[in-house]
Design a protein around this motif. Structure first.
Motif, short mmCIF file in Angstrom:
data_model
loop_
_atom_site.label_atom_id
_atom_site.label_comp_id
_atom_site.label_asym_id
_atom_site.label_seq_id
_atom_site.Cartn_x
_atom_site.Cartn_y
_atom_site.Cartn_z
N ILE A 196 -1.34 -15.75 5.18
CA ILE A 196 -2.11 -14.72 5.70
C ILE A 196 -2.90 -15.27 3.83
CG2 ILE A 196 -2.09 -12.34 4.77
CD1 ILE A 196 -2.14 -12.99 7.29
N LYS A 197 -4.38 -15.56 4.00
CA LYS A 197 -5.13 -15.07 3.04
C LYS A 197 -6.30 -14.29 2.57
CE LYS A 197 -4.55 -20.39 2.89
NZ LYS A 197 -5.03 -21.47 2.65
N ASP A 198 -6.85 -14.83 2.11
CA ASP A 198 -7.95 -13.34 1.39
C ASP A 198 -8.09 -11.90 1.96
OD1 ASP A 198 -10.36 -12.47 0.30
OD2 ASP A 198 -11.64 -13.30 2.19
N LEU A 199 -6.77 -10.89 2.12
CA LEU A 199 -6.74 -10.15 3.00
C LEU A 199 -7.00 -8.89 2.34
CD1 LEU A 199 -3.92 -8.46 4.44
CD2 LEU A 199 -2.66 -8.20 2.88
N THR A 200 -7.93 -8.30 3.29
CA THR A 200 -8.29 -6.90 2.22
C THR A 200 -8.25 -5.53 3.58
OG1 THR A 200 -10.33 -7.38 4.23
CG2 THR A 200 -10.63 -8.39 1.70
N ASP A 201 -8.22 -5.05 2.64
CA ASP A 201 -8.03 -3.41 3.61
C ASP A 201 -9.73 -2.97 4.50
OD1 ASP A 201 -10.36 -2.48 1.49
OD2 ASP A 201 -9.07 -1.15 0.60
N GLU A 202 -9.70 -1.90 5.33
CA GLU A 202 -10.77 -1.29 6.06
C GLU A 202 -12.31 -1.20 5.80
OE1 GLU A 202 -12.08 1.42 9.62
OE2 GLU A 202 -10.47 1.95 7.81
N GLN A 203 -12.42 -1.75 3.54
CA GLN A 203 -13.40 -1.19 3.46
C GLN A 203 -13.62 -3.04 2.38
OE1 GLN A 203 -11.19 1.14 2.33
NE2 GLN A 203 -12.39 2.40 4.08
N GLY A 204 -13.11 -3.42 3.12
CA GLY A 204 -13.16 -5.38 2.76
C GLY A 204 -12.82 -5.52 0.78
N GLN A 205 -11.64 -4.27 0.57
CA GLN A 205 -11.56 -4.72 -0.84
C GLN A 205 -10.30 -5.23 -1.26
OE1 GLN A 205 -13.49 -3.30 -3.38
NE2 GLN A 205 -14.77 -2.75 -2.62
N ALA A 206 -9.96 -6.36 -2.33
CA ALA A 206 -9.01 -7.23 -1.65
C ALA A 206 -7.43 -6.48 -2.12
CB ALA A 206 -9.52 -7.87 -2.76
N ILE A 207 -7.03 -6.90 -1.21
CA ILE A 207 -5.87 -6.36 -1.36
C ILE A 207 -4.90 -7.29 -1.52
CG2 ILE A 207 -6.46 -4.10 -0.77
CD1 ILE A 207 -4.61 -4.99 2.00
N THR A 208 -3.31 -7.42 -2.23
CA THR A 208 -2.12 -7.95 -2.13
C THR A 208 -0.81 -7.61 -1.45
OG1 THR A 208 -0.74 -6.77 -4.03
CG2 THR A 208 -2.32 -8.73 -4.76
N VAL A 209 -1.23 -6.43 -0.74
CA VAL A 209 -0.48 -6.32 0.12
C VAL A 209 -0.96 -5.10 1.33
CG1 VAL A 209 1.19 -4.30 -0.99
CG2 VAL A 209 1.98 -5.52 0.91
N ALA A 210 -0.39 -5.24 2.45
CA ALA A 210 -0.62 -4.31 3.67
C ALA A 210 0.58 -3.33 3.81
CB ALA A 210 -0.97 -4.61 5.35
N PRO A 211 0.99 -2.02 3.21
CA PRO A 211 2.22 -1.42 3.37
C PRO A 211 1.93 -0.41 4.51
CG PRO A 211 0.30 -0.63 1.63
CD PRO A 211 -0.09 -1.69 2.21
N HIS A 212 0.76 -0.06 4.77
CA HIS A 212 0.51 1.06 5.60
C HIS A 212 0.70 1.49 6.92
CE1 HIS A 212 1.31 3.51 1.67
NE2 HIS A 212 -0.84 2.97 1.30
N PRO A 213 1.74 1.79 7.59
CA PRO A 213 1.81 1.21 9.40
C PRO A 213 -0.03 2.23 10.05
CG PRO A 213 3.43 2.34 8.65
CD PRO A 213 3.56 2.63 7.48
N MET A 214 -0.55 1.23 11.00
CA MET A 214 -2.07 1.92 11.41
C MET A 214 -3.43 1.23 10.00
SD MET A 214 -0.61 1.79 14.26
CE MET A 214 -1.92 2.52 15.44
N MET A 215 -2.91 0.85 9.19
CA MET A 215 -4.03 0.79 8.31
C MET A 215 -4.61 -0.93 9.16
SD MET A 215 -2.58 -1.09 4.54
CE MET A 215 -3.85 -0.80 4.29
N LYS A 216 -5.99 0.11 8.86
CA LYS A 216 -6.91 -1.70 9.51
C LYS A 216 -6.86 -2.67 8.14
CE LYS A 216 -7.64 -0.01 12.79
NZ LYS A 216 -7.16 -0.71 14.47
N VAL A 217 -6.72 -3.73 8.17
CA VAL A 217 -7.20 -4.64 7.36
C VAL A 217 -7.57 -5.82 8.16
CG1 VAL A 217 -4.83 -3.83 6.43
CG2 VAL A 217 -4.85 -5.86 8.01
N SER A 218 -7.94 -7.55 7.24
CA SER A 218 -8.55 -8.24 7.92
C SER A 218 -7.92 -9.85 7.02
CB SER A 218 -10.02 -8.49 8.13
OG SER A 218 -10.65 -8.16 6.49
#
Length: 411
Positions: free
Chosen positions: A367-389
């Motif tokens: 996993i590289k360059d993880l971002t949230d639904e708004q395209g903001q860089a994040i270090t972890v995806a902690p929430h079920p059903m959240m949209k990430v890329s």
């Protein structure tokens, strides 16, 4: 090339599991309505969902089999004719029944509907199979207590148009073909009506009636024993022998299992069957497929009764599951070098993961360059059903599974 192509039959406890089964290669699915099915715990399907399920399956070239395999009591009989007619209207391809009276009633109410005889009927010989065929059954789901030689004999002594289905993967019942009263006695939950509490998975000690409170282990050791706890069935390494026995349909147990389980196990058997058909007799299942069935939550595996009475069929030291991988995301789409996903379990930037695409071999990815639904860089995806890329150079198919190991070794 092998001439016989067996059906890969997958479980569907709800619509998500149905979609997983179809996407990952099932030829047919079996599911339950809101009554008369042997699995009361899953969500199952109401009439509207059943219609949608049949439409989706047929669009994907797959069939739908509806369970009606409880042993109905007198008060329920009057509801059966409408149940059958509704199933036909909704597009169901076959009914799975266990009771002879239910079989005959179904043939009168919906004569155009195929009837499959459930493993609950305990068919263990060609005489029973032939008589059920004469009564209108198009398929028999054989008892799980048969070996391959016995299955071959049934195939040889029954009409070729009678289909034969056997379980090849999933949980095993300590009772004969699921006819167990233990749950009814201990919890008042009837296993034969879809409500089994699985007391065979519990831990037991022996008590002598004149020494209340003194618990004696049933076998040596001070930790007691799970003496009734059967291993899960797994025949992924013996596809060629299953085909050689003349089995029409290879059935995966698990309507109460997750959509990740359904996807992974269906994919494994789809790939194994296709490989066997391509390469012919003597086919050896690749190690990666043998590993795949261990990447879901499962009990330790055995081959059940296929090669005679199980020599190592029980797990005495625990009643739990082996769980070595977790699904962390499902891929929604891929474009411009990024995979867009829905999170299922916590994962982080830098994690080593595997991607399982439909009807494919998994591949490793970091996993590289993880971002949230708004395209903001994040270090972890902690929430079920959240949209990430995350960044991914190679395209990934929609519906692919992203998973992460949680234990270092396989059992």
């Amino acid at each position: 090339m092998m001439s016989t192509k067996p059906e890969v039959l997958a479980p569907a406890g709800d619509f998500d599991r149905l979609k997983a089964a179809l996407l990952f290669g099932a030829d047919a699915v079996y599911l339950g309505a809101k009554e008369f099915g042997m699995r009361a715990a899953p969500q199952n399907f109401d009439d509207e969902q059943m219609q949608a399920a049949c439409r989706l399956a047929h669009q994907n070239g797959a069939k739908v089999y509806l369970t009606c395999n409880t042993l109905p009591r007198n008060a329920e009989i009057e509801r059966l004719p409408q149940f059958f007619k509704t199933a036909l209207h909704n597009g169901v391809d076959a009914l799975i029944v266990a009771d002879i009276g239910v079989l005959k009633l179904a043939k009168r109410c919906v004569p155009e509907m195929d009837i499959h005889i459930s493993t609950q009927a305990g068919v263990v010989n060609y005489l029973a199979a032939n008589e059920l065929h004469a009564m209108g059954a198009s398929r028999v789901v054989l008892a799980r207590e048969l070996c391959l030689d016995e299955i071959k004999q049934i195939r040889d002594k029954t009409p070729p148009e009678l289909e034969i289905e056997t379980f090849v993967h999933g949980a095993m019942c300590v009772s004969f073909s699921g006819r167990c009263l233990l749950s009814s006695f201990l919890t008042n939950r009837d296993a034969n009506r879809g409500a089994c509490a699985q007391p065979c998975r519990w831990k037991y000690h022996l008590v002598e009636e004149k020494r209340p409170g003194e618990y004696f282990p049933i076998e040596e050791g001070d930790a007691g024993t799970h003496i009734l706890n059967a291993r899960d069935l797994c025949m992924i390494e013996h596809i060629d022998q299953l085909i050689d026995a003349g089995i029409t349909s290879l059935k995966i147990e698990g309507r109460a299992k997750s959509d990740y389980y359904v996807a992974t196990i269906t994919n494994a058997y789809r790939m194994a069957v296709d490989g066997c058909l391509k390469h012919g007799p003597g086919y050896t299942t690749p190690q990666w497929l043998c590993d795949e069935v261990r990447k879901v939550s499962h009990r330790e595996y055995s081959t059940g009764f296929y090669f005679g009475p199980p020599q190592n069929g029980q797990i005495y030291d625990n009643g739990g599951y082996v769980r070595q991988y977790d699904i962390v995301a499902v891929v929604d789409n891929w474009h411009d070098g990024r995979a867009y996903c829905t999170q299922k379990n916590r994962f982080s930037n830098g994690d080593a993961v595997e991607v399982l695409e439909p009807v494919s071999k998994p591949f490793a990815l970091q996993i590289k360059d993880l971002t949230d639904e708004q395209g903001q860089a994040i270090t972890v995806a902690p929430h079920p059903m959240m949209k990430v890329s995350f960044a991914c150079e190679s395209p990934i198919k929609a519906g692919s599974i992203v998973r992460k190991a949680n234990l270092p070794t396989n059992p």
